[in-house]
Design a protein around this motif. Structure first.
Motif: not given
Length: 494
Positions: A160-170, A305-319, A344-347
């Motif tokens: 996930r770190q190598a692909r910046d936690n982003h899965y474009p197909e999904i 978007f009416g989600v939990t704080h954790e869901a928003a935080a993890q979604r932020f890492t995707n984008l 983490a992908n920021d060192g």
């Protein structure tokens, strides 16, 4: 009434260490080598052939006196009958087949046993033993040890770190389904989720008696997705649960054959649900606008978007990295300071054991995610700069409470990226020297000298760290409960 048993004096039993199956095969080996039938040996020792047959098949423990008579009749020393070594390769195969068919794995298959007798052709015997060996290997592999689970989880995190936690197909699949079901902007409604299920031929049913080991149950035959009647603790909302059940179908998942597959499927269904709850196009428009205004905040993404704080935080890492060009890290830490989840992908050097696993590792006391747990005011996000050996990081942290205790969630970025975030003007700054133990893990010399030999704390054990993934029809889920549940709720096929 309990069955009556006849005890055998210890002096009239064979050696306790003798393996009855091996003993029986050795008796058979020497008997056939002498050219004797069971009837002939029975006549020589004054015992019924049926009893000798049970001895040879390892199903009856012979008295020592009978064993001595058998040894004399076969002209071999008693120790030669009691040794643990199979008398021949064929005997070793017969013993292996017999043991396999007596085990719990074979019993769970509900198949009839195959008698490992002399008339069974050797190639068939070899084939059967090979099949049982492979079945046992696969069953053992499916029951993940804690070490296997940590290894598989670490590999997934690094991927996930190598692909910046982003899965474009999904991303594309999830947004397409959400748009087709009527999503336009803002929070994804329950009605839209129901329409997404209907796209696949499913309807959503709410019940109050789901099996305790299952979050959802999907009836593939009747096209039903069963959910609990209300949101369960821990941040898994009903929309997310339904979307994860849908994800298994649209992503073409099959029953996992290993812990690695199980974890990968969990990552994929969670990602799919997040993509539906916070669709990429709408989220990126929202985030790019906030970045231009230098007012990025996880709490705003959460509320929009009416989600939990954790869901928003993890979604932020995707984008954030792919669409905003911002490297970052995400941490969830318990009130004991142990890392529950991280990315983490920021060192930022996450604490890890020698295998590379981060789960359960202690986070530096100076990091914002732990400092926040000591704050009195926890209603809003807190902000902090932290100087580390890897550089300076800015973090936004939110705390919360579950049935198991308090926790803190942090999203952080390198100093250069802090300019895009609300809270960048904070004056709170801490210095961290970890992983150097002198930072916060090594006690003061005076305190250590005073208490090292005078203190004996009892550590709290986290049992889930030791748990393996149960094998069976549905890894991690009690299949008996699931089947009973479906029998109760499924409509009449007629």
């Amino acid at each position: 009434m309990a069955p009556r048993t006849t005890s055998v004096p210890d002096e009239d039993r064979p050696a306790d260490h003798a393996d009855l199956i091996t003993l029986g095969r050795r008796v058979r080996h020497f008997r056939t080598a002498r050219g004797l039938t069971l009837d002939a040996l029975g006549e020589a020792v004054g015992t019924a052939p049926s009893l000798l047959s049970m001895v040879e098949n390892g199903r009856r423990e012979p008295r020592l006196s009978l064993l001595q008579q058998i040894a004399r009749a076969l002209d071999v020393p008693v120790p030669d009958l009691l040794t643990d070594e199979p008398p021949s390769r064929r005997a070793a195969l017969e013993i292996a087949l017999d043991r396999a068919q007596r085990g719990p794995l074979f019993a769970s298959l509900g198949l009839p046993s195959v008698r490992a007798g002399q008339k069974l052709p050797l190639p068939v015997l070899e084939n059967l033993v090979g099949l049982h060996t492979e079945l046992q290997r696969r069953a053992t592999e499916a029951i993940a040890t804690p070490e296997e689970a940590r290894r598989a989880n670490t590999e997934l995190r690094l991927e996930r770190q190598a692909r910046d936690n982003h899965y474009p197909e999904i991303e594309e699949l999830a947004e397409s389904m959400a748009r087709k079901a009527g999503y336009t902007v803002g929070a994804l409604t329950h009605r839209t989720v129901s329409r997404m299920a209907e796209q696949l031929g499913f309807t959503i049913w709410h019940v109050d008696d789901l099996p305790h080991s299952a979050r959802t149950v999907t009836d593939l035959r009747h096209g039903r997705i069963y959910l609990p009647p209300a949101s369960i603790p821990g941040g898994h909302g009903l929309r997310s649960l339904a979307l994860q059940a849908i994800a298994h179908r649209v992503l073409g998942h099959e029953r996992p054959r290993s812990y690695a597959e199980f974890l990968r499927q969990r990552v994929e269904i969670t990602y799919f649900a997040a993509c539906c709850l916070i669709p990429q196009s709408a989220a990126v428009d929202f985030l790019e606008r906030r970045k231009r205004e230098k007012d990025l905040a996880v709490e705003d993404l959460r509320d929009a978007f009416g989600v939990t704080h954790e869901a928003a935080a993890q979604r932020f890492t995707n984008l954030a990295t792919v669409h905003l060009g911002i490297p970052l890290h995400f941490l969830r830490v318990g009130d004991d300071g142990a890392l529950f989840r991280g990315y983490a992908n920021d060192g930022l050097p996450l604490p890890a054991d020698v295998t590379g696993a981060i789960e359960g590792q202690m986070v530096c006391r100076r990091w914002a995610v732990r400092e926040a747990l000591a704050r009195r005011d926890r209603a809003t996000e807190s902000y902090q700069y932290t100087d580390t050996p890897a550089g300076t990081y800015w973090c936004s942290t939110q705390t919360g409470t579950t049935a198991t205790g308090q926790f803190a969630l942090a999203v952080g970025v390198p100093f250069a990226s802090a300019k895009w975030f609300r809270g960048r003007g904070t004056t709170v700054r801490r210095q961290s020297g970890c992983p150097d133990e002198a930072c916060c893990r090594r006690p003061a010399a005076e305190a250590a000298a005073r208490w090292q030999d005078a203190a004996w704390p009892s550590a709290r054990m986290h049992q889930h760290v030791l748990s393996a993934l149960p094998s069976g029809a549905f890894p991690g889920v009690d299949a008996t409960e699931v089947y009973a549940f479906l029998e109760k709720h499924a409509p009449d096929d007629a």
